[in-house]
Design an enzyme around this catalytic site. Structure first.
Site, PDB file in Angstrom:
ATOM      1  N   GLU A 273       0.845  -1.203   0.000  1.00 29.91           N
ATOM      2  CA  GLU A 273       0.000   0.000   0.000  1.00 29.91           C
ATOM      3  C   GLU A 273       0.880   1.254   0.000  1.00 29.91           C
ATOM      4  O   GLU A 273       0.580   2.230  -0.689  1.00 29.91           O
ATOM      5  CB  GLU A 273      -0.949   0.009   1.205  1.00 29.91           C
ATOM      6  CG  GLU A 273      -2.013  -1.075   1.149  1.00 29.91           C
ATOM      7  CD  GLU A 273      -2.823  -1.074  -0.147  1.00 29.91           C
ATOM      8  OE1 GLU A 273      -3.250  -0.004  -0.596  1.00 29.91           O
ATOM      9  OE2 GLU A 273      -3.001  -2.170  -0.723  1.00 29.91           O
ATOM     10  N   TRP A 276       1.721   1.792  -3.379  1.00 30.16           N
ATOM     11  CA  TRP A 276       0.740   2.531  -4.199  1.00 30.16           C
ATOM     12  C   TRP A 276       1.041   4.027  -4.152  1.00 30.16           C
ATOM     13  O   TRP A 276       0.856   4.754  -5.126  1.00 30.16           O
ATOM     14  CB  TRP A 276      -0.690   2.264  -3.716  1.00 30.16           C
ATOM     15  CG  TRP A 276      -1.334   1.151  -4.479  1.00 30.16           C
ATOM     16  CD1 TRP A 276      -1.450  -0.148  -4.088  1.00 30.16           C
ATOM     17  CD2 TRP A 276      -1.943   1.235  -5.786  1.00 30.16           C
ATOM     18  NE1 TRP A 276      -2.086  -0.875  -5.068  1.00 30.16           N
ATOM     19  CE2 TRP A 276      -2.409  -0.051  -6.120  1.00 30.16           C
ATOM     20  CE3 TRP A 276      -2.144   2.268  -6.704  1.00 30.16           C
ATOM     21  CZ2 TRP A 276      -3.058  -0.332  -7.324  1.00 30.16           C
ATOM     22  CZ3 TRP A 276      -2.786   1.991  -7.904  1.00 30.16           C
ATOM     23  CH2 TRP A 276      -3.234   0.709  -8.205  1.00 30.16           C
ATOM     24  N   TRP A 304     -20.049  14.301 -18.817  1.00 29.55           N
ATOM     25  CA  TRP A 304     -20.322  14.557 -17.395  1.00 29.55           C
ATOM     26  C   TRP A 304     -21.558  15.454 -17.267  1.00 29.55           C
ATOM     27  O   TRP A 304     -21.812  16.286 -18.142  1.00 29.55           O
ATOM     28  CB  TRP A 304     -19.133  15.258 -16.719  1.00 29.55           C
ATOM     29  CG  TRP A 304     -17.833  14.515 -16.808  1.00 29.55           C
ATOM     30  CD1 TRP A 304     -16.730  14.878 -17.517  1.00 29.55           C
ATOM     31  CD2 TRP A 304     -17.492  13.286 -16.157  1.00 29.55           C
ATOM     32  NE1 TRP A 304     -15.720  13.953 -17.363  1.00 29.55           N
ATOM     33  CE2 TRP A 304     -16.159  12.965 -16.524  1.00 29.55           C
ATOM     34  CE3 TRP A 304     -18.162  12.413 -15.294  1.00 29.55           C
ATOM     35  CZ2 TRP A 304     -15.495  11.827 -16.074  1.00 29.55           C
ATOM     36  CZ3 TRP A 304     -17.504  11.271 -14.846  1.00 29.55           C
ATOM     37  CH2 TRP A 304     -16.200  10.990 -15.235  1.00 29.55           C
ATOM     38  N   ASN A 339     -10.281   4.133   3.259  1.00 30.10           N
ATOM     39  CA  ASN A 339     -10.005   3.917   1.831  1.00 30.10           C
ATOM     40  C   ASN A 339     -11.156   3.227   1.099  1.00 30.10           C
ATOM     41  O   ASN A 339     -11.528   3.621  -0.002  1.00 30.10           O
ATOM     42  CB  ASN A 339      -8.721   3.095   1.668  1.00 30.10           C
ATOM     43  CG  ASN A 339      -8.397   2.839   0.212  1.00 30.10           C
ATOM     44  OD1 ASN A 339      -8.234   3.773  -0.562  1.00 30.10           O
ATOM     45  ND2 ASN A 339      -8.347   1.573  -0.182  1.00 30.10           N
ATOM     46  N   TRP A 357     -14.930  13.721 -12.117  1.00 29.57           N
ATOM     47  CA  TRP A 357     -14.082  13.346 -10.976  1.00 29.57           C
ATOM     48  C   TRP A 357     -13.311  14.545 -10.425  1.00 29.57           C
ATOM     49  O   TRP A 357     -12.961  14.575  -9.242  1.00 29.57           O
ATOM     50  CB  TRP A 357     -13.119  12.218 -11.370  1.00 29.57           C
ATOM     51  CG  TRP A 357     -12.150  12.553 -12.482  1.00 29.57           C
ATOM     52  CD1 TRP A 357     -12.330  12.360 -13.814  1.00 29.57           C
ATOM     53  CD2 TRP A 357     -10.846  13.153 -12.355  1.00 29.57           C
ATOM     54  NE1 TRP A 357     -11.229  12.790 -14.531  1.00 29.57           N
ATOM     55  CE2 TRP A 357     -10.302  13.279 -13.663  1.00 29.57           C
ATOM     56  CE3 TRP A 357     -10.085  13.588 -11.272  1.00 29.57           C
ATOM     57  CZ2 TRP A 357      -9.038  13.828 -13.902  1.00 29.57           C
ATOM     58  CZ3 TRP A 357      -8.820  14.131 -11.513  1.00 29.57           C
ATOM     59  CH2 TRP A 357      -8.320  14.247 -12.820  1.00 29.57           C
ATOM     60  N   TRP A 380      -8.740   9.256  -7.568  1.00 32.23           N
ATOM     61  CA  TRP A 380      -9.937   9.681  -8.297  1.00 32.23           C
ATOM     62  C   TRP A 380      -9.955   9.130  -9.714  1.00 32.23           C
ATOM     63  O   TRP A 380     -10.969   8.627 -10.193  1.00 32.23           O
ATOM     64  CB  TRP A 380     -10.063  11.211  -8.303  1.00 32.23           C
ATOM     65  CG  TRP A 380     -10.743  11.668  -7.054  1.00 32.23           C
ATOM     66  CD1 TRP A 380     -10.147  12.159  -5.928  1.00 32.23           C
ATOM     67  CD2 TRP A 380     -12.156  11.601  -6.773  1.00 32.23           C
ATOM     68  NE1 TRP A 380     -11.097  12.413  -4.962  1.00 32.23           N
ATOM     69  CE2 TRP A 380     -12.333  12.086  -5.464  1.00 32.23           C
ATOM     70  CE3 TRP A 380     -13.255  11.196  -7.497  1.00 32.23           C
ATOM     71  CZ2 TRP A 380     -13.589  12.162  -4.857  1.00 32.23           C
ATOM     72  CZ3 TRP A 380     -14.516  11.272  -6.910  1.00 32.23           C
ATOM     73  CH2 TRP A 380     -14.675  11.748  -5.599  1.00 32.23           C
TER      74      TRP A 380
HETATM   75  P1  FAD Z   1      -2.913   2.425   5.208  1.00 29.51           P
HETATM   76  O1  FAD Z   1      -3.774   1.357   4.654  1.00 29.51           O
HETATM   77  O2  FAD Z   1      -2.425   2.251   6.591  1.00 29.51           O
HETATM   78  O3  FAD Z   1      -1.694   2.569   4.195  1.00 29.51           O
HETATM   79  C1  FAD Z   1      -0.425   3.134   4.580  1.00 29.51           C
HETATM   80  C2  FAD Z   1      -0.044   4.251   3.632  1.00 29.51           C
HETATM   81  O4  FAD Z   1       0.052   3.765   2.300  1.00 29.51           O
HETATM   82  C3  FAD Z   1      -1.060   5.367   3.571  1.00 29.51           C
HETATM   83  O5  FAD Z   1      -0.897   6.285   4.625  1.00 29.51           O
HETATM   84  C4  FAD Z   1      -0.793   5.978   2.201  1.00 29.51           C
HETATM   85  O6  FAD Z   1       0.299   6.868   2.217  1.00 29.51           O
HETATM   86  C5  FAD Z   1      -0.403   4.759   1.385  1.00 29.51           C
HETATM   87  N1  FAD Z   1      -1.597   4.264   0.678  1.00 29.51           N
HETATM   88  C6  FAD Z   1      -2.503   3.368   1.119  1.00 29.51           C
HETATM   89  N2  FAD Z   1      -3.443   3.141   0.165  1.00 29.51           N
HETATM   90  C7  FAD Z   1      -3.116   3.932  -0.885  1.00 29.51           C
HETATM   91  C8  FAD Z   1      -3.678   4.147  -2.177  1.00 29.51           C
HETATM   92  N3  FAD Z   1      -4.777   3.509  -2.596  1.00 29.51           N
HETATM   93  N4  FAD Z   1      -3.076   5.051  -2.998  1.00 29.51           N
HETATM   94  C9  FAD Z   1      -1.962   5.707  -2.621  1.00 29.51           C
HETATM   95  N5  FAD Z   1      -1.370   5.519  -1.416  1.00 29.51           N
HETATM   96  C10 FAD Z   1      -1.935   4.652  -0.565  1.00 29.51           C
HETATM   97  N6  FAD Z   1      -4.326   9.061   0.027  1.00 29.51           N
HETATM   98  C11 FAD Z   1      -3.664  10.143   0.471  1.00 29.51           C
HETATM   99  O7  FAD Z   1      -2.676   9.998   1.189  1.00 29.51           O
HETATM  100  N7  FAD Z   1      -4.070  11.396   0.126  1.00 29.51           N
HETATM  101  C12 FAD Z   1      -5.149  11.624  -0.668  1.00 29.51           C
HETATM  102  O8  FAD Z   1      -5.458  12.780  -0.977  1.00 29.51           O
HETATM  103  C13 FAD Z   1      -5.891  10.489  -1.118  1.00 29.51           C
HETATM  104  N8  FAD Z   1      -7.009  10.646  -1.867  1.00 29.51           N
HETATM  105  C14 FAD Z   1      -7.695   9.530  -2.304  1.00 29.51           C
HETATM  106  C15 FAD Z   1      -8.834   9.703  -3.101  1.00 29.51           C
HETATM  107  C16 FAD Z   1      -9.548   8.597  -3.546  1.00 29.51           C
HETATM  108  C17 FAD Z   1     -10.768   8.789  -4.407  1.00 29.51           C
HETATM  109  C18 FAD Z   1      -9.120   7.299  -3.201  1.00 29.51           C
HETATM  110  C19 FAD Z   1      -9.886   6.091  -3.671  1.00 29.51           C
HETATM  111  C20 FAD Z   1      -7.984   7.117  -2.417  1.00 29.51           C
HETATM  112  C21 FAD Z   1      -7.253   8.222  -1.964  1.00 29.51           C
HETATM  113  N9  FAD Z   1      -6.100   8.073  -1.163  1.00 29.51           N
HETATM  114  C22 FAD Z   1      -5.420   9.184  -0.742  1.00 29.51           C
HETATM  115  C23 FAD Z   1      -5.534   6.733  -0.902  1.00 29.51           C
HETATM  116  C24 FAD Z   1      -5.982   6.048   0.403  1.00 29.51           C
HETATM  117  O9  FAD Z   1      -7.371   6.092   0.531  1.00 29.51           O
HETATM  118  C25 FAD Z   1      -5.344   6.649   1.655  1.00 29.51           C
HETATM  119  O10 FAD Z   1      -3.946   6.760   1.479  1.00 29.51           O
HETATM  120  C26 FAD Z   1      -5.592   5.782   2.883  1.00 29.51           C
HETATM  121  O11 FAD Z   1      -6.966   5.622   3.101  1.00 29.51           O
HETATM  122  C27 FAD Z   1      -4.942   6.430   4.094  1.00 29.51           C
HETATM  123  O12 FAD Z   1      -5.238   5.704   5.255  1.00 29.51           O
HETATM  124  P2  FAD Z   1      -4.095   4.947   6.055  1.00 29.51           P
HETATM  125  O13 FAD Z   1      -2.934   5.842   6.279  1.00 29.51           O
HETATM  126  O14 FAD Z   1      -4.738   4.355   7.250  1.00 29.51           O
HETATM  127  O15 FAD Z   1      -3.688   3.796   5.020  1.00 29.51           O
END
Ligand code: FAD
Length: 466
Positions: A273, A276, A304, A339, A357, A380
């Site tokens: 993650e 990602w 849209w 997420n 979006w 997005w």
């Molecule tokens: P954990 O599951 O604990 O993951 C650890 C770290 O991995 C996160 O803190 C983050 O840095 C990274 N990570 C995890 N999932 C993703 C992912 N899908 N994409 C990129 N990095 C990821 N994340 C943001 O940090 N900022 C945003 O502005 C953002 N906008 C989003 C918008 C949409 C529409 C979607 C679907 C996802 C978005 N995310 C964003 C990705 C993700 O939802 C969040 O990083 C995550 O929910 C953060 O929670 P956590 O730190 O507990 O994640």
């Protein structure tokens, strides 16, 4: 004594901060600086929730620097001009910073580097906020990856990231400190109305807060991460995202702390993650307009709809779909959203409501404490179907089934949508079927089945015109 300026940006930490260590090792006096740059063209100003976070993070960083015998100088304005002025005021011989990857910042930083070099001032930037530089991870033909799995495989085949750097114990102060602006004068947190109560209750901005989050996650949650990460009613993820967005912790520190506990399937999933995030930065680096333009240009013709009232209902958590409304209210109150729910609300906006979006991206930018140009645009575009390695447009999340699958007992919905908390489990995600539907909760603004058909028909026109 010569002076080195350390320009803090999205790296508000003392540990594993290569720019800071470089200044320390130069043996010069160190002037740490943060510039609130809301004027440079192409550099996106922070949203409201991020401004709240920044205030507290800068306050904390300033206090930590004082403990090292130093200070954090605050200045506001176009960063090239401000740094140029500070160099002159301090007679600095070098400026160090950690790299940013979005186009606006990169162009500004390149111009600044050139201008400083022309004045005989050393300017050097470092890798701090990524595990791997975008130019270090390439396909066999030297191009950029567009699909996550091979991207991450290529990352894992590279030598592992080096151990994080220690925090300095002491920083040499200059003979005279340049003037700085008071943080309070920037008015970053909201005043009237003060909507930040939920942010204050849920978060501890700053490096110590980040370290505590990581330790808590590794001690209590990582083992169940693979199962629990999809359940919004459970605190099953790290919630490190705002700390990462502001650089209060770096990915190398996360990598090392997770690996030190031993490699396991759970650790691998968690690091993927974080992978990602690397992928998103890679995409942004190679596609400077990722937050503005469809990655897949065929979506430029997508019809849209006009946002109107539906956008406001979505923003306020009043769509009549409990899991969507719970997510939007969690976001409004806490500055964060789970997420799984981000995906559901984004699918609802772009498919059920057929709203562009970019409207959602901007709302998230303003309301998320973890707003991050790369992750937000990638997320997005992924959900909307127009991104790299995206979910296909025809995969439309059903908000009722998603709710029933990932919030089976309705704990999450009951927490954020109290009007329907009394409903039994079999109606909590479809309140319109309850024997006595609540009269203070809105009816559905669209019927999902019909909305889905409309979106798919619009998608078909795109395929025909391609
Ligand atoms: P954990 O599951 O604990 O993951 C650890 C770290 O991995 C996160 O803190 C983050 O840095 C990274 N990570 C995890 N999932 C993703 C992912 N899908 N994409 C990129 N990095 C990821 N994340 C943001 O940090 N900022 C945003 O502005 C953002 N906008 C989003 C918008 C949409 C529409 C979607 C679907 C996802 C978005 N995310 C964003 C990705 C993700 O939802 C969040 O990083 C995550 O929910 C953060 O929670 P956590 O730190 O507990 O994640």
């Amino acid at each position: 004594m010569s002076v080195s300026i350390v320009w803090f940006r999205s790296d508000l930490r003392l540990s594993d901060n290569p720019a800071l260590i470089k200044a320390l090792e130069s043996g010069h006096a160190v002037v740490p600086v943060f510039v609130l740059d809301e004027e440079t063209d192409g550099v996106r100003p922070l949203g409201a929730a991020s401004r709240w976070w920044l205030h507290h993070s800068l306050h904390t960083l300033g206090a930590s620097l004082r403990r090292l015998g130093s200070r954090l100088i605050l200045r506001r304005g176009p960063a090239e001009k401000v740094i140029g002025e500070l160099v002159a005021e301090c007679r600095a011989t070098s400026v160090f910073w950690n790299r940013a990857y979005d186009r606006g910042c990169r162009e500004r930083d390149t111009r600044l580097k050139k201008a400083l070099s022309a004045r005989g001032v050393a300017a050097e930037s470092f890798k701090a906020s990524l595990l791997f530089e975008p130019w270090e991870v390439t396909t066999q033909s030297g191009g950029a990856f567009k699909v996550f799995t091979p991207f991450w495989r290529a990352c894992r085949a590279l030598p592992p990231p080096p151990a994080p750097l220690p925090a300095p114990q002491r920083l040499a102060a200059p003979e005279a400190w340049p003037a700085g602006e008071p943080l309070a004068g920037w008015r970053l947190p909201p005043t009237s109305p003060d909507w930040a109560g939920g942010l204050r209750a849920g978060w501890t901005p700053g490096e110590d807060g980040a370290k505590q989050r990581l330790a808590h996650f590794l001690d209590d949650a990582i083992e169940d991460y693979r199962q629990a990460r999809d359940l919004p009613g459970v605190e099953g993820t790290s919630r490190l995202s705002p700390h990462l967005a502001f650089g209060e912790i770096g990915p190398r520190q996360i990598w090392q702390a997770a690996m030190t506990r031993g490699a396991s399937a759970a650790t691998e999933k968690f690091l993927a993650e974080v992978g990602w995030r690397e992928f998103a930065y890679n995409l942004l680096f190679h596609n400077g307009d990722l937050a503005e333009r469809n990655f897949r240009p065929e979506f430029d013709a997508f019809p849209w709809t006009d946002p109107g009232e539906a956008l406001a209902a979505w923003q306020r958590g009043r769509t009549g779909y409990p899991i969507v409304d719970a997510g939007m209210r969690e976001l409004w109150t806490t500055g964060w959203m789970h997420n799984r729910v981000r995906m559901i609300v984004a699918s609802f906006l772009t498919k059920d409501l057929m709203i562009d979006w970019r409207q959602g991206e901007r709302w998230f930018w303003d309301t998320l404490v973890d707003a991050d140009l790369a992750n937000n645009a990638t997320g997005w575009q992924w959900v909307a179907g127009c991104g790299a390695d995206a979910a296909p447009y025809f995969r439309v999340f059903n908000p009722v089934l998603q709710g029933e699958k990932f919030d089976p007992d309705g704990d999450y919905v009951r927490r954020w949508v109290p009007e329907i908390a009394h409903l039994p489990n079999d109606a909590i995600h479809r309140p319109w079927t309850a024997a006595m539907p609540p009269n203070d909760y809105p009816g559905r603004i669209v019927e999902h089945g019909a909305a889905r058909d409309r979106a798919l028909a619009a998608f078909q026109t795109l395929k025909k015109s391609a």
